[in-house]
Scaffold this active site. Structure first.
Site, PDB file in Angstrom:
ATOM      1  N   ASP A 461       0.898  -1.295   0.047  1.00  0.00           N
ATOM      2  CA  ASP A 461       0.094   0.242   0.082  1.00  0.00           C
ATOM      3  C   ASP A 461       0.821   1.324  -0.056  1.00  0.00           C
ATOM      4  O   ASP A 461       2.062   1.240   0.108  1.00  0.00           O
ATOM      5  CB  ASP A 461      -0.766  -0.059   1.401  1.00  0.00           C
ATOM      6  CG  ASP A 461      -2.102   0.856   1.234  1.00  0.00           C
ATOM      7  OD1 ASP A 461      -2.403   1.471   0.152  1.00  0.00           O
ATOM      8  OD2 ASP A 461      -3.108   0.610   1.973  1.00  0.00           O
ATOM      9  N   ASP A 531     -10.758   2.424  -3.146  1.00  0.00           N
ATOM     10  CA  ASP A 531     -11.410   1.975  -1.918  1.00  0.00           C
ATOM     11  C   ASP A 531     -12.827   1.939  -1.884  1.00  0.00           C
ATOM     12  O   ASP A 531     -13.379   1.790  -0.839  1.00  0.00           O
ATOM     13  CB  ASP A 531     -10.711   3.105  -0.875  1.00  0.00           C
ATOM     14  CG  ASP A 531      -9.497   2.557  -0.115  1.00  0.00           C
ATOM     15  OD1 ASP A 531      -8.968   1.522  -0.708  1.00  0.00           O
ATOM     16  OD2 ASP A 531      -8.960   3.580   0.338  1.00  0.00           O
TER      17      ASP A 531
END
Ligand code: DGJ
Length: 714
Positions: A461, A531
């Site tokens: 990430d 997301d």
């Protein structure tokens, strides 16, 4: 058959590809490389007829070279449009005058690479232009190597793009591109080009949520989803980038792209080389659908690290269920439930390390939190393995929270300037990967993690962009190189980890789709597009994603409702059908799913596994855009034509109009196809003309139709 041909009499090179041809030639004085042709496949002799000296007509206030269609324009002479290359020599000379030196052709397996070397007339500086084509594709990879062979000091590179694509002359061009923001990535935008430049870019240190380095251009805005000529280009770079699409005052359109020159300077020392990332071009005569299928095929066969026919496993991710509050007990419980559904990889997300109880602390301290995991991660991993799943772990190795032991020990490891703030994003700072000590630490930390635990999947990430990108210790020694070096080091670390731990698959995530591009996709198995997991919003995000990237790498989770971004509630079936359009994952809190929901989910996952090879690796036809109305649909045809999967998503029904007929694409007219559930059988011609009938009832209804070819292939 693809081939690269050199015609010595005209000094032209012809790149013959699957269904397209590209032709370039030297100017008579050897000082510029001219673009001659890019379009549908033509005979080499015809391509050579396009050879002509540059800019034969004289225009006041311009030079012939300045308005010619150069393949790669070094700044100098009377060139006023976007240059590809700008350098400064040690004696202050800031323009290049180059001359062609030599060329060569390298053949390796399915690829052929043409290289053409130019050298500066007066300085020991050479520029090599590369063109690579692949058998069976209409893709050209272009990139550049700069070399300072020494003798007159360092050369400072101020702008070095990878390629400049010249488009065929046409009155008008439409530009299609992908833009967005967090939670709204890869939105399709279209605009007619007026005179001047459109600059798409990232100055953020990473690819960005805001613009994806991919464009498509079609003359006269004539292309449709399935017809018309489209030229497309995409960058293989995960740092700051720039694509300039320029319509010159003379009506010519070109598209130059590469590493962003903003705040950029790269000192090329004597004896040093710099190789720039590829800017890849693709031509299709079959509309936007054809362009996408061209990209997907190229990615599967030439870019992705996995084999073309590999399929991504069904994945579970803990993030939306437990956020930072992960512990051995709740992860084991989720793992048990995930395994019952048929999940194949269990991924524990953020929260397992250091003092990572919130986003305020712990990043950088990659030691297992002893309160959450008193016996380390191994009991959980062993349980996951015993349940028949692979184990995956979340990391964010390029970042540090100021509230961490790492930062307390090494405050100078982050990008910063003296006497300036260190702006935090999500309460974190960016580690300076260009520093050798930081690189070594990041690599060793991950290598240890992967060596000490049986980890088979890493979600990598990155949750903020660069600010204050300084490196005070290197003042006067080209600290601006961090824009390049960060990404090169990132690539190097992933490549080395892959070599040392070949059992590990990687996912690229940057707070959703902030790092999706051909560069990262050559070294990770999948990416996280957003997301935002709301199924309706996802249709738009996934549609844009599919313009450039193959469904196999597009991770899609089924999550809980109301959705955390949109607060919307939609049926589980609709959520599954949307997530099944790529690589399927589950991101909901399974401990709260009812037995009925789990049963339903088990059924969807079993169905998905039966057809996923076709979804992930088949030919994608976007039948109806989610931007165009209340019903969207996508079709996937197996590469051997043996089966077809269609998803139909209806989000808001109006006027009681329940029936939709969807003309299918890519079928064999005379073959017959049977619905695997109802058994209804029709010919390919019937499905193409009359369409596939679908009844949708109410809001957020959806269908998956699976057709199996019943007659043998022609
Ligand atoms: C952002 C990612 O996109 C999410 O999926 C999750 O991994 C969080 N970071 C964790 O902090």
């Amino acid at each position: 058959m693809g081939d690269i041909i050199y015609d010595a009499s005209s000094r032209c090179w012809i790149l013959q590809m699957e269904a397209s041809t590209y032709c370039i030639g030297l100017s008579s004085d050897d000082t510029s490389l001219q673009h001659l042709y890019w379009g549908p496949r033509i005979a080499s002799a015809e391509a050579l007829e396009m050879a002509h000296p540059p800019g034969s007509s004289l225009v006041p206030f311009e030079s012939a070279t300045g308005i010619s269609r150069e393949e790669y324009a070094p700044w100098g002479e009377m060139r006023f449009s976007e240059p590809s290359l700008k350098v400064e020599y040690t004696d202050g000379t800031r323009v290049i005058e180059w001359v062609f030196e030599e060329h060569g052709l390298d053949r390796a397996g399915e690829s052929q690479t043409l290289w053409l070397r130019f050298r500066d007339r007066a300085y020991p500086f050479t520029v090599t232009l590369y063109y690579r084509i692949y058998e069976g594709h209409d893709v050209i990879e272009r990139w550049v190597r700069l070399e300072n062979s020494g003798g007159s000091g360092p050369v400072t590179i101020e702008q070095a793009l990878s390629a400049d694509w010249q488009l065929p002359s046409s009155g008008r061009y439409r530009l299609t591109y992908l833009h967005g923001r967090w939670g709204k990535e890869t939105q399709v935008a279209q605009t007619i080009l007026g005179p001047g430049k459109v600059v798409l870019e990232s100055r953020r240190g990473a690819t960005s949520h805001q613009f994806n380095p991919w464009v498509a251009l079609d003359p006269e805005a004539r292309a449709t989803e399935e017809s018309g000529e489209v030229w497309s280009a995409a960058l293989a770079w995960s740092g700051s980038w720039k694509i300039v699409v320029e319509r010159t005052p003379y009506g010519e359109v070109h598209c130059a792209g590469g590493v962003n020159d903003f705040d950029f300077r790269y000192r090329l020392d004597e004896g040093a080389r710099l190789e720039l990332p590829a800017f890849v071009g693709l031509y299709s005569s079959e509309g936007f659908g054809g362009v996408s299928r061209g990209w997907h095929a190229y990615e599967r066969e030439q870019v992705f690290p996995e084999a073309p026919e590999a399929v991504r496993p069904v994945l579970y991710n803990s993030w939306e269920a437990t956020e930072f509050a992960v512990n051995e007990r709740n992860q084991m419980e989720l793992a048990e439930k995930a395994a019952e559904l048929g999940v194949e990889v269990f991924v524990m997300d953020d929260g397992w390390f250091g003092m990572r109880h919130t986003e305020y602390a712990g990043l950088g301290d990659w030691t297992i939190n002893p309160e959450k995991f008193p016996h380390g991660l191994n009991p959980l991993i062993a349980r996951v393995h015993a349940l028949g799943m692979r184990f995956g772990l979340w990391v964010e190795p390029e970042m540090v929270n100021p509230d961490s032991n790492l930062y307390r020990a090494h405050p100078d490891w982050v990008y910063h300037f003296r006497h300036r703030s260190r702006t935090e994003g999500r309460n974190q700072l960016v580690l300076n990967l260009a520093r050798e000590d930081v690189r070594a630490w990041v690599y060793a930390t991950l290598d240890t993690l992967l060596s000490e635990q049986q980890i088979e999947f890493v979600k990598w990430d990155m949750n903020r962009y660069f600010s204050e990108p300084g490196w005070p210790d290197e003042a006067g020694r080209n600290p601006e190189r961090v824009w390049l070096e960060h990404v090169r080091t990132l690539y190097g670390i992933i490549d080395e980890l892959r070599r040392r731990h070949p059992q590990v698959a990687f996912e690229s995530c940057a707070g959703g789709g902030g790092r999706v591009d051909l560069g990262i996709l050559s070294r990770v198995e999948q990416v996280w597009p957003s997301d935002n997991t709301d199924a309706l919003d996802r249709l738009r995000i996934q549609e844009g994603f599919s313009y450039a990237y193959a469904p196999r790498v597009m991770m899609c989770w089924v999550t809980d409702c109301p959705n955390f971004v949109t607060k919307r509630t939609v049926p589980l079936r609709y959520r599954f059908h949307v997530a099944m359009a790529g690589a399927l994952g589950i991101g909901g809190d399974l401990s709260r799913w009812t037995p009925q929901e789990r049963e339903e989910a088990r059924g969807f996952i079993a169905t998905y596994k039966r057809v996923r090879a076709t979804i992930q690796n088949g030919l994608l036809y976007r039948l109806r855009s989610p931007r165009a109305g209340s019903v969207a649909a996508s079709q996937y045809v197996a590469r051997d034509g043996s089966e077809v999967v269609v998803f139909v998503w209806g989000h808001s029904q109006q006027f009681g109009e329940t029936r939709v007929a969807l003309p299918l694409r890519g079928l064999e007219e005379e073959a017959h196809y049977a619905d695997s559930i109802s058994g209804a059988t029709y010919s390919g011609a019937y499905f193409a003309q009359k369409g596939l009938p679908v009844n949708l009832v109410g809001d957020f209804d959806s269908r998956m139709i699976h057709l199996v070819r019943t007659t043998p292939a022609r």
